[in-house]
Design an enzyme around this catalytic site. Structure first.
Site: not given
Ligand code: CO
Length: 211
Positions: A44, A46, A103, A48, A100
């Site tokens: 992803c 993202d 999400c 993090r 994750h």
């Molecule tokens: Co995500």
């Protein structure tokens, strides 16, 4: 690291270069040689999620593709090109699809509302929900239902990989393994979802055979 300005990024870059050269004067000479990573990581976007940090990998170890909610639409030229390059030119031995928990893409897909330009993208995740509606709707806790959709999305995207010609070829030659993982940001732990590529491949290739 929260940068106050772009200038700080360049200052940090200089310090990083100095530190690498102090450890190994040939660091960049070695880095600039041909890459031979064994892993393609599809994760992803993202901020993090750091595949290198999660896998304790170094630059050169992992070939990476990221998008919102680690989706692998078989009509997406971007992901198809990455998969093709990774298998045919780099010769990766493993493809990891890593979702994750927590999400945002999955959460938005679970919300019945207009997500604007994201609608067609989230539609791929909503397809996964539709395929597993019975199991998901039987889960009472919204958080647990979200967690399960994160996992089911990873497993469905692994199946999407098997629909791709280069992947079918490599699987049949036993040159490639596919892994589905879910990362838990609250603990830092990777959860192996045990995607059974060989069993699924036999079932799916019957239907999606493109060789
Ligand atoms: Co995500």
């Amino acid at each position: 690291m929260a940068y106050k300005s772009i200038r700080e990024i360049f200052e940090h870059n200089e310090r990083w270069i100095e530190a690498r050269l102090e450890e190994d004067p040939a660091y960049f000479t070695k880095l600039s040689r041909r890459q031979v990573p064994q892993y393609l990581f599809i994760g992803c976007s993202d901020s993090r999620i750091s595949s290198e940090a999660i896998m304790c990998a170094e630059p050169g170890d992992v070939f990476i593709h990221r998008n919102i909610a680690n989706v692998i639409p078989v009509t997406d030229l971007n992901v198809l090109a990455v998969v093709n390059y990774a298998i045919e030119h780099i010769g990766v031995k493993h493809i990891v699809v890593c979702g994750h928990y927590g999400c945002g893409g999955i959460k938005t897909a679970m919300t019945s509302s207009d997500a604007g330009v994201l609608n067609p993208w989230l539609g791929h995740i909503r397809d996964v929900y539709r395929l597993h509606k019975g199991e998901l709707n039987a889960i009472e806790s919204p958080e647990a239902r979200h967690d399960r959709l994160v996992e089911l999305n990873v497993l469905e995207q692994c199946i999407n990989l098997v629909k791709i010609r280069d992947v079918q070829k490599a699987l049949l030659k036993k040159k490639l393994r596919i892994h589905g993982w879910a990362f838990d940001m609250k603990t830092g732990r990777l959860n192996d979802l045990h995607f059974q590529a060989n069993r699924i491949a036999r079932e799916v290739i019957d239907i999606y055979n493109v060789l």
